[in-house]
Write an enzyme that holds these catalytic residues in place. Structure first.
Site, PDB file in Angstrom:
ATOM      1  N   HIS A   1      51.443  34.900  43.166  1.00  0.00           N
ATOM      2  CA  HIS A   1      49.862  35.461  42.983  1.00  0.00           C
ATOM      3  C   HIS A   1      49.011  35.328  44.797  1.00  0.00           C
ATOM      4  O   HIS A   1      48.944  34.284  45.152  1.00  0.00           O
ATOM      5  CB  HIS A   1      49.029  34.815  42.344  1.00  0.00           C
ATOM      6  CG  HIS A   1      48.459  35.653  41.879  1.00  0.00           C
ATOM      7  ND1 HIS A   1      47.154  35.886  42.628  1.00  0.00           N
ATOM      8  CD2 HIS A   1      47.422  37.104  40.879  1.00  0.00           C
ATOM      9  CE1 HIS A   1      46.208  36.546  41.945  1.00  0.00           C
ATOM     10  NE2 HIS A   1      47.013  36.954  41.222  1.00  0.00           N
TER      11      HIS A   1
ATOM     12  N   HIS B   1      47.992  42.794  44.895  1.00  0.00           N
ATOM     13  CA  HIS B   1      48.513  41.070  45.013  1.00  0.00           C
ATOM     14  C   HIS B   1      48.894  40.164  44.880  1.00  0.00           C
ATOM     15  O   HIS B   1      48.604  39.233  44.496  1.00  0.00           O
ATOM     16  CB  HIS B   1      46.307  40.890  44.831  1.00  0.00           C
ATOM     17  CG  HIS B   1      46.585  41.495  43.020  1.00  0.00           C
ATOM     18  ND1 HIS B   1      46.693  42.454  42.450  1.00  0.00           N
ATOM     19  CD2 HIS B   1      46.676  40.103  42.591  1.00  0.00           C
ATOM     20  CE1 HIS B   1      46.789  42.013  41.553  1.00  0.00           C
ATOM     21  NE2 HIS B   1      46.593  40.993  40.407  1.00  0.00           N
TER      22      HIS B   1
END
Length: 154
Positions: A75, A60
């Site tokens: 992110h 992620h």
């Protein structure tokens, strides 16, 4: 001297203040912007925002560090660590050298949203002073590979 940070994906440019995560919104990890990915119903490829080495890679999130030590975190969504990599696919490995614009991770922003999470993607120069990133545009739509912001280097 400044460094140019490119948008890792296409979407709406959003100030970090609007990111639904206090760590990013208060710029505790550094200055930058966020991109809220376009709703396409399909996958989205996150690209390297600068050239350098992948020094941290998670399903992620990833960090690219330039030769001068500048490190940029991308992110992919908020609280997406809870998805344990589901709907994320890495195209590189930790330690790989990448060029700005190179594919790093494919993910499904709409699948993230369907799980009740934000797909907003903070792009942050780690350890930089709050407010030090100079946005190319305060709002609008970024395309993958377009200039997102500049950051003063020493």
């Amino acid at each position: 001297m400044t460094r140019t940070v490119y948008s890792p994906l296409g979407g709406e440019i959003t100030p970090l203040l609007r990111v639904p995560d206090e760590v990013f919104a208060s710029e505790l990890v550094g200055s930058g912007l966020a991109v809220d990915p376009v709703r396409t119903g399909g996958p989205c490829v996150a690209q390297a925002p600068i050239s350098g080495k992948i020094v941290k890679l998670h399903p992620h999130a990833f960090v690219v560090q330039a030769e001068d030590g500048t490190a940029v975190l991308v992110h992919l969504g908020i609280d997406t660590v809870r998805l344990d990599g589901e709907d994320f696919h890495a195209h590189v490995c930790e330690g790989d050298s990448v060029e700005a614009g190179q594919q790093v991770i494919t993910f499904h922003p709409d699948a993230v949203r369907e799980r009740g999470l934000s797909a907003m993607c903070p792009v942050v120069v780690l350890g930089s002073e709050p407010g030090s990133a100079k946005p190319w545009a305060e709002s609008g739509v970024a395309t993958a590979g377009s200039i997102l912001f500049t950051w003063p280097t020493s």
